[in-house]
Design an enzyme around this catalytic site. Structure first.
Site, PDB file in Angstrom:
ATOM      1  N   ASP A  32       0.758  -1.060   0.055  1.00 23.57           N
ATOM      2  CA  ASP A  32       0.056  -0.116   0.186  1.00 23.57           C
ATOM      3  C   ASP A  32       1.210   1.029  -0.249  1.00 23.57           C
ATOM      4  O   ASP A  32       1.555   1.162   0.159  1.00 23.57           O
ATOM      5  CB  ASP A  32      -1.149   0.093   0.834  1.00 23.57           C
ATOM      6  CG  ASP A  32      -0.272   0.069   2.076  1.00 23.57           C
ATOM      7  OD1 ASP A  32       0.602   1.097   2.631  1.00 23.57           O
ATOM      8  OD2 ASP A  32      -0.807  -0.750   3.677  1.00 23.57           O
ATOM      9  N   ILE A  33       0.321   2.455   0.153  1.00 23.26           N
ATOM     10  CA  ILE A  33       1.329   3.310  -1.182  1.00 23.26           C
ATOM     11  C   ILE A  33       2.262   3.775   0.747  1.00 23.26           C
ATOM     12  O   ILE A  33       2.915   4.618   1.074  1.00 23.26           O
ATOM     13  CB  ILE A  33       0.036   4.557  -1.098  1.00 23.26           C
ATOM     14  CG1 ILE A  33       0.650   5.875  -1.036  1.00 23.26           C
ATOM     15  CG2 ILE A  33      -1.251   5.231   0.389  1.00 23.26           C
ATOM     16  CD1 ILE A  33      -0.194   7.024  -1.708  1.00 23.26           C
TER      17      ILE A  33
END
Length: 250
Positions: free
Chosen positions: A109-110
């Site tokens: 994820d980011i």
């Protein structure tokens, strides 16, 4: 012996099976001048010319070599090919291939950084990601919250998150890295569901404040690989990783 077109082209690095199916739907793939349909099978003896988006390609296995690269993903980058918010994309940092394209072996994820693997072999990517193969993923995890022995037992035995139960295969405290407010752990999972680790800690009233992947299968993040840089695996390392899912380098 015949095989489905999407399986063959995915294995040879022309895209994921889903991407190949989309190209077939839009009429971008043809054999001997005729557009094909999803599920169509190929017999190499009957193929003269295969084209993808107007470009002639080869499906001979002798013309294909599996490649895998390690990318040290920084926080703030996303693992998609396009983003309407114009955020940094991991694929923009990778070396260019000709007609083949890189396929991500899992995602981060980011807000997670660390090891990402990319390959041009779609079948290998699918096998390494599939939960049934139980490929280990190892992480450094910094956590804020009250943690005791019972918390650790719950995380090992399994907690309920949004899409089912989840458990660490192993988890241990990294004592020298702990502070009064945060504690560091090394944890191993055998699957890669979306935001799984963050959800597991949230289920025991704790918050993950930093997450770093350091291993996928038998591939470790090199200590000398800087954030935002990539390196290509040797043929030996490619074969060792492929052997985890009984696929030898092509």
């Amino acid at each position: 012996m015949s095989e489905k077109i999407q399986k063959i082209l995915s294995h040879l690095g022309y895209g994921s099976r889903r991407n190949i199916e989309n190209m077939i739907k839009f009429g971008d793939i043809s054999i001997n001048g005729k557009k094909i349909v999803i599920g169509q099978r190929l017999n190499n003896k009957n193929i003269e010319v295969i084209t993808i988006k107007g470009e002639t390609v080869s499906i001979k296995k002798t013309d294909f070599k599996t490649k895998i690269i390690i990318y040290n993903k920084p926080e703030g980058e996303i693992c998609t090919r396009n983003d309407y918010k114009k955020r940094p994309i991991v694929f923009d940092k990778l070396p260019l291939l000709n007609i083949h394209r890189w396929i991500s072996i899992g995602r981060l994820d980011i807000n997670t950084r660390g090891l990402l693997l990319f390959t041009n072999n779609g079948n290998l990517a699918n096998e390494l990601m599939h939960p049934s193969n139980k490929i280990e993923r190892e992480y450094y995890i910094r956590v804020f919250g009250k943690i005791n022995k019972n918390t650790m037992n719950i995380l090992k035995n399994g907690v309920k998150i949004k899409d089912g139960n989840a458990a660490f295969k192993s988890i241990q405290t990294i004592d020298h890295a702990c502070s009064k407010k945060n504690k560091w752990f090394k944890g191993v999972l055998c699957e890669g569901r979306n935001r799984e680790i963050r959800s597991m800690w949230q289920a025991v009233q704790c918050q993950v404040s930093r997450l770093i992947r350091i291993r996928y299968g038998n591939i470790f993040l090199p200590k000398n690989l800087k954030l935002g840089d990539w390196s290509e695996l040797s043929s030996e390392s490619v074969n060792n990783l492929s052997n985890l899912v009984s696929l030898k380098d092509s």
